[in-house]
Each structure stands twice: as structure tokens, then as C-alpha cells.
Design a protein around this motif. Structure first.
Motif, mmCIF file in Angstrom:
data_model
loop_
_atom_site.group_PDB
_atom_site.id
_atom_site.type_symbol
_atom_site.label_atom_id
_atom_site.label_comp_id
_atom_site.label_asym_id
_atom_site.label_seq_id
_atom_site.Cartn_x
_atom_site.Cartn_y
_atom_site.Cartn_z
ATOM 1 N N ALA A 107 0.629 -1.204 -0.020
ATOM 2 C CA ALA A 107 0.075 0.003 0.053
ATOM 3 C C ALA A 107 0.708 1.366 -0.091
ATOM 4 O O ALA A 107 0.580 1.992 -0.715
ATOM 5 N N LYS A 108 1.900 1.147 0.726
ATOM 6 C CA LYS A 108 2.908 2.455 0.895
ATOM 7 C C LYS A 108 3.501 2.667 -0.588
ATOM 8 O O LYS A 108 3.609 3.695 -1.020
ATOM 9 N N ARG A 109 3.789 1.469 -1.229
ATOM 10 C CA ARG A 109 4.349 1.560 -2.524
ATOM 11 C C ARG A 109 3.346 2.197 -3.472
ATOM 12 O O ARG A 109 3.954 3.067 -4.333
ATOM 13 N N LEU A 110 2.174 1.757 -3.423
ATOM 14 C CA LEU A 110 1.111 2.373 -4.392
ATOM 15 C C LEU A 110 0.906 4.024 -4.291
ATOM 16 O O LEU A 110 0.680 4.602 -4.999
ATOM 17 N N ILE A 111 1.023 4.288 -2.956
ATOM 18 C CA ILE A 111 0.825 5.762 -2.641
ATOM 19 C C ILE A 111 2.026 6.538 -3.188
ATOM 20 O O ILE A 111 1.804 7.489 -3.846
ATOM 21 N N ASP A 112 3.246 5.844 -3.002
ATOM 22 C CA ASP A 112 4.517 6.600 -3.050
ATOM 23 C C ASP A 112 4.742 6.812 -4.685
ATOM 24 O O ASP A 112 5.249 7.887 -5.074
ATOM 25 N N ASP A 113 4.122 5.730 -5.314
ATOM 26 C CA ASP A 113 4.209 5.797 -6.850
ATOM 27 C C ASP A 113 3.084 6.811 -7.417
ATOM 28 O O ASP A 113 3.197 6.824 -8.739
ATOM 29 N N GLY A 114 2.158 7.159 -6.490
ATOM 30 C CA GLY A 114 1.424 8.196 -7.093
ATOM 31 C C GLY A 114 0.026 7.616 -7.588
ATOM 32 O O GLY A 114 -0.835 8.259 -8.491
ATOM 33 N N ARG A 115 -0.079 6.235 -7.404
ATOM 34 C CA ARG A 115 -1.229 5.494 -8.117
ATOM 35 C C ARG A 115 -2.529 5.672 -7.471
ATOM 36 O O ARG A 115 -3.588 5.632 -8.118
ATOM 37 N N LEU A 116 -2.489 6.414 -6.181
ATOM 38 C CA LEU A 116 -3.914 6.882 -5.570
ATOM 39 C C LEU A 116 -4.162 8.424 -5.811
ATOM 40 O O LEU A 116 -5.131 8.842 -5.430
ATOM 41 N N GLY A 117 -3.193 9.096 -6.160
ATOM 42 C CA GLY A 117 -3.124 10.493 -6.313
ATOM 43 C C GLY A 117 -3.018 11.450 -5.047
ATOM 44 O O GLY A 117 -2.718 10.784 -4.097
ATOM 45 N N LYS A 118 -3.602 12.536 -5.098
ATOM 46 C CA LYS A 118 -3.891 13.381 -4.039
ATOM 47 C C LYS A 118 -4.835 12.450 -2.964
ATOM 48 O O LYS A 118 -5.786 11.883 -3.142
ATOM 49 N N ILE A 119 -4.407 12.280 -1.790
ATOM 50 C CA ILE A 119 -5.021 11.589 -0.567
ATOM 51 C C ILE A 119 -6.111 12.606 0.173
ATOM 52 O O ILE A 119 -5.736 13.514 0.667
ATOM 53 N N PHE A 120 -7.342 12.324 -0.002
ATOM 54 C CA PHE A 120 -8.341 12.661 0.682
ATOM 55 C C PHE A 120 -8.517 12.396 2.044
ATOM 56 O O PHE A 120 -8.529 13.158 3.100
ATOM 57 N N HIS A 121 -8.698 11.086 2.396
ATOM 58 C CA HIS A 121 -9.007 10.511 3.610
ATOM 59 C C HIS A 121 -8.063 9.436 4.187
ATOM 60 O O HIS A 121 -7.717 8.447 3.274
ATOM 61 N N PHE A 122 -7.974 9.268 5.407
ATOM 62 C CA PHE A 122 -7.098 8.354 5.969
ATOM 63 C C PHE A 122 -8.104 7.975 7.354
ATOM 64 O O PHE A 122 -8.269 8.734 8.193
ATOM 65 N N ARG A 123 -8.664 6.665 7.305
ATOM 66 C CA ARG A 123 -9.625 6.431 8.480
ATOM 67 C C ARG A 123 -9.040 5.133 9.135
ATOM 68 O O ARG A 123 -8.627 4.017 8.273
ATOM 69 N N ALA A 124 -9.032 4.926 10.212
ATOM 70 C CA ALA A 124 -8.450 3.853 10.978
ATOM 71 C C ALA A 124 -9.376 3.443 12.307
ATOM 72 O O ALA A 124 -9.845 4.479 12.883
ATOM 73 N N ASN A 125 -9.341 2.290 12.327
ATOM 74 C CA ASN A 125 -10.019 1.486 13.453
ATOM 75 C C ASN A 125 -9.007 0.371 14.225
ATOM 76 O O ASN A 125 -8.637 -0.162 13.440
ATOM 77 N N THR B 83 -7.646 -1.936 11.231
ATOM 78 C CA THR B 83 -7.851 -1.579 10.104
ATOM 79 C C THR B 83 -7.679 -0.227 9.532
ATOM 80 O O THR B 83 -7.556 0.586 10.363
ATOM 81 N N PHE B 84 -7.453 -0.074 8.069
ATOM 82 C CA PHE B 84 -7.480 1.369 7.634
ATOM 83 C C PHE B 84 -7.769 1.270 6.034
ATOM 84 O O PHE B 84 -8.053 0.266 5.596
ATOM 85 N N GLU B 85 -8.512 2.290 5.872
ATOM 86 C CA GLU B 85 -8.897 2.804 4.450
ATOM 87 C C GLU B 85 -8.490 4.268 3.965
ATOM 88 O O GLU B 85 -8.312 5.060 4.829
ATOM 89 N N ILE B 86 -7.844 4.215 2.969
ATOM 90 C CA ILE B 86 -7.146 5.486 2.376
ATOM 91 C C ILE B 86 -7.970 5.750 0.944
ATOM 92 O O ILE B 86 -7.806 4.738 0.234
ATOM 93 N N ASN B 87 -8.589 6.873 0.970
ATOM 94 C CA ASN B 87 -9.097 7.291 -0.345
ATOM 95 C C ASN B 87 -8.447 8.719 -1.080
ATOM 96 O O ASN B 87 -8.155 9.640 -0.334
#
Length: 392
Positions: free
Chosen positions: A146-164, A278-282
Motif C-alpha cells: 500500500a505504501k508503494r502504491l501511494i508513493d508511486d502516485g497510484r492513488l493520487g492526492k490523498i483525501f481521507h485516512f480512516r483507521a479503527n 484496519t485502515f482505508e485510504i481514499n
């Protein structure tokens, strides 16, 4: 046969129960699964109860024991001090170990307070030792991917991080007043025990937290006295009761430096949840979801998928392309909780062999402590609190 071209790393570990078992297993399995430059040696195990620590050492493969951590730190045949003791002991032990020139790894949270964490950070910097904090969930292959996908820009600008992070192991009112429920020993309750993991994952994946607003709750105010008996189990030792002085649950919102909007919940009163981390990143281009109870799976969504087949896809992170996964079994053959510690401690001993710093370290632990303190202050003051103001 031991490869003598490897660097021997002689470990002295203080504590031997839940996390002691996890760390011991990991040290033993590093050379089995990884081509490491280091050869971890289980040199000495330390605990106050001589009979119990000797039994643990025999079971887990340690070569010798000590009953006073000060004697362990003095030993010339020890390179690393591994601290798996209750939170209120971390600072004194770590500072003494740094002054003795030992490399250090400690369980989380780093300390009881920001001030203690700062002194620990200053000590390891002054004495130039390698240091690490045990946030093992960073080292799940799916989280690393997941970190690699974020760093590679695959998710683009991050709007939300939610964790439980949801557990239920203290929900029974007859569960005893263990050290985790005493502020003077643990620092905080669900916040520091499990919420600290969510904070570290958020910082690792998304970036620094700027401001928080929080609420916390203690549902059961008094409990019978007792002690831990292994894992998250405990036994009542007295009919007397004592006061619970930490939170049972906490929820907070966070503003990240990047502009990301964060929501977090940590509780030990979520009936039916044993360890639901858990976490979800949008983001503008996609999202990821992860759940520790299904730790090999990463659920991924991309906005540029063809219409008609868009949706979250399940990636089983056991391919060689997924971090650490190639050290184990053929694709589809899953790994478990214990492997997160193997990966973390592999990175630690490799860093010692290379004489370089590793992450997450005491700098991360200090930054996490700043966030924890801001959350506690916010819950008390019922107001937004800037994290960086506590660094003054």
C-alpha cells in the motif's frame, strides 16, 4: 552451520511474556528465511523472577539469564538491548543502554510522556547507537505494498485516512486491574496500547499529523486487582478493587500537513472484535483497504478501471513482487502475525550490521508521542490541539 562471515549480533532482552515470545521467535527465524548479513544470538534474557525467566529462557532458546536489567546492560557480551517491559520502564532502561553504547529496540509506545520520549531520543543521538521502536504492523507485506502504491502516485492526492483498532479483551467487568489499566505504568489505555499503532501507520502511509480533536471514555471505573498471565490473559489476585485510571476507548479526528482528513477509533470494548486493526485510504485516483485479521489481503480500487468492472479488487500479497513475501512460500501460501516481527527485527539487525539507522526509530516514537499527548489534551480540553505546540 553458522555462516561466520555474518556479523554476530548478541541480544539481551528484558521481559519475556507476550512480546518477549514474539521477539524471541523472530530472532530465531531471521536466518532461516532471509539472507541476512547479521547472525542474531539469543545471549541473555532478563526478568525479576529467576525461576520464571529461566523457564522462559530454556523454552525460547536463550543462552543465559539475568534478574536485574542493570547487570544485563553492563555485560560486554551484549550488543543489543531489547525492551519488552511495561511502558513506565522504557525511558530509564533505554537511556542507560544508550549510555552503555548498546543498540536499542523497544516496544511501543516509546514512553509515558513527551518529556521522557525527548530524553530517550536525545540519549540515542548523543551516544550514536542504532535504535528502533516496535511498530510491527508497518512490516506486513500488504501494508508495505500500500505504501508503494501511494508513493508511486497510484492513488493520487490523498483525501481521507480512516483507521479503527478494535479489541474486546477487557470488556468483562471482572477482568482484573492489570498494568495496562494504570496510567502511572501504561501512560494511557486503548490510546497508547493500540491507537499508537494506527497513528504510526497513518504517519508512515500518509504523513505528519498537524492537529487533532478527540473524545475518550472509561466505561468501567473499578476492577479487582490482578496480573497478566500470558498474552492478553490475566488472573485476579485479590478481592480488593482498584481504580482504572486510563481510557477504555478513544476517537479522534486529525488534520494532516498534506491536507488529508483523518478519523480514528481505538477501543478495547468492541464486543466480538479480537484484534480488528484496519485502515482505508481514499485518493483522487483510487483507494486501498486493509484489515489485520485478513493481513495478507489488500483491497484496491482505481478510478481508471473500465466502467462496468469498477470496484474494490482483492490482492493476495504473497507474490514475489510484494515486500518480504518472496522470502517465504509459493504465491497464495499465506503468512501470519509472527512474520511481522521477523520483518521488523530483520531490518533492525541488518541496520546494525551495516551501521546505519533504521525506521521506525526513536524519532518516530517521539513524533507519535506528541500526537498521543495532543489527543489526551484535546479530550480533556474538548478543543482542537496543534501537535507541534507540544514540541516547544
Amino acid at each position: 552451520m553458522i555462516n561466520h562471515s555474518k556479523k554476530d549480533i548478541r541480544i539481551g532482552m528484558i521481559g519475556y511474556q507476550f512480546m518477549g515470545k514474539a521477539h524471541s521467535h523472530a530472532y530465531r527465524d531471521i536466518p532461516f528465511f532471509f539472507e541476512s548479513k547479521a547472525n542474531p544470538i539469543l545471549q541473555a534474557l532478563c526478568g525479576r523472577n529467576e525461576k520464571a525467566v529461566q523457564e522462559a529462557a530454556d523454552k525460547m532458546g536463550w543462552q543465559s539469564i539475568e534478574t536485574d536489567w542493570r547487570d544485563l546492560i553492563k555485560r560486554e557480551d551484549i550488543d543489543v538491548i531489547d525492551i519488552v517491559t511495561p511502558n513506565h520502564t522504557h525511558a530509564e532502561i533505554a537511556i542507560a543502554a544508550a549510555e552503555a553504547g548498546k543498540h536499542i529496540i523497544t516496544e511501543k509506545p516509546l514512553a509515558l510522556t513527551v518529556e521522557e520520549a525527548a530524553r530517550m531520543k536525545e540519549a540515542v543521538e548523543k551516544h550514536n547507537v542504532i535504535h528502533m521502536i516496535c511498530h510491527n504492523y508497518r512490516f506486513v507485506p500488504a501494508v508495505q505494498y500500500a505504501k508503494r502504491l501511494i508513493d508511486d502516485g497510484r492513488l493520487g492526492k490523498i483525501f481521507h485516512f480512516r483507521a479503527n483498532y478494535l479489541q474486546d479483551f477487557i470488556i468483562d467487568p471482572s477482568f482484573p486491574l492489570i498494568w495496562r489499566l494504570k496510567k502511572e505504568v501504561s501512560g494511557s489505555g486503548a490510546l497508547g496500547d493500540i491507537g499508537a499503532h494506527s497513528i504510526d501507520l497513518a504517519r508512515f502511509l500518509v504523513g505528519e499529523i498537524d492537529e487533532v480533536v478527540a473524545m475518550s471514555k472509561t466505561f468501567i471505573k473499578e476492577r479487582p486487582l490482578g496480573e497478566m498471565s500470558g498474552g492478553l490473559s490475566a488472573e485476579v489476585s485479590s478481592q480488593e478493587v482498584g481504580e482504572v485510571t486510563v481510557d477504555d476507548a478513544v476517537a479522534f479526528m486529525a488534520k494532516f500537513d498534506s491536507g488529508t482528513f483523518g478519523t480514528f477509533e481505538a477501543t478495547r470494548f468492541a464486543t466480538g472484535n479480537r484484534n480488528k486493526n484496519t485502515f482505508e485510504i481514499n485518493g483522487e485516483k483510487g483507494s486501498v483497504r486493509w484489515d489485520m485479521e485478513n493481513m495478507n489481503d489488500l483491497h484496491v480500487y482505481f478510478t481508471d478501471d473500465e466502467k462496468g468492472v469498477q470496484g474494490f479488487r482483492r490482492i493476495l500479497c504473497t507474490e514475489e513482487e510484494h515486500p518480504y513475501a518472496g522470502a517465504y512460500w509459493p504465491a497464495g501460501h499465506i503468512i501470519g502475525y509472527e512474520h511481522t516481527f521477523i520483518h521488523l527485527l530483520y531490518e533492525f539487525v541488518e541496520a546494525i550490521a551495516d551501521q546505519r539507522q533504521v525506521s521506525p526509530n526513536f524519532h518516530d516514537g517521539y513524533k507519535n508521542q506528541l500526537v498521543l499527548a495532543a489527543i489526551e489534551k484535546s479530550a480533556e480540553q474538548k478543543s482542537w490541539e496543534k501537535v507541534d505546540q507540544l514540541n516547544n
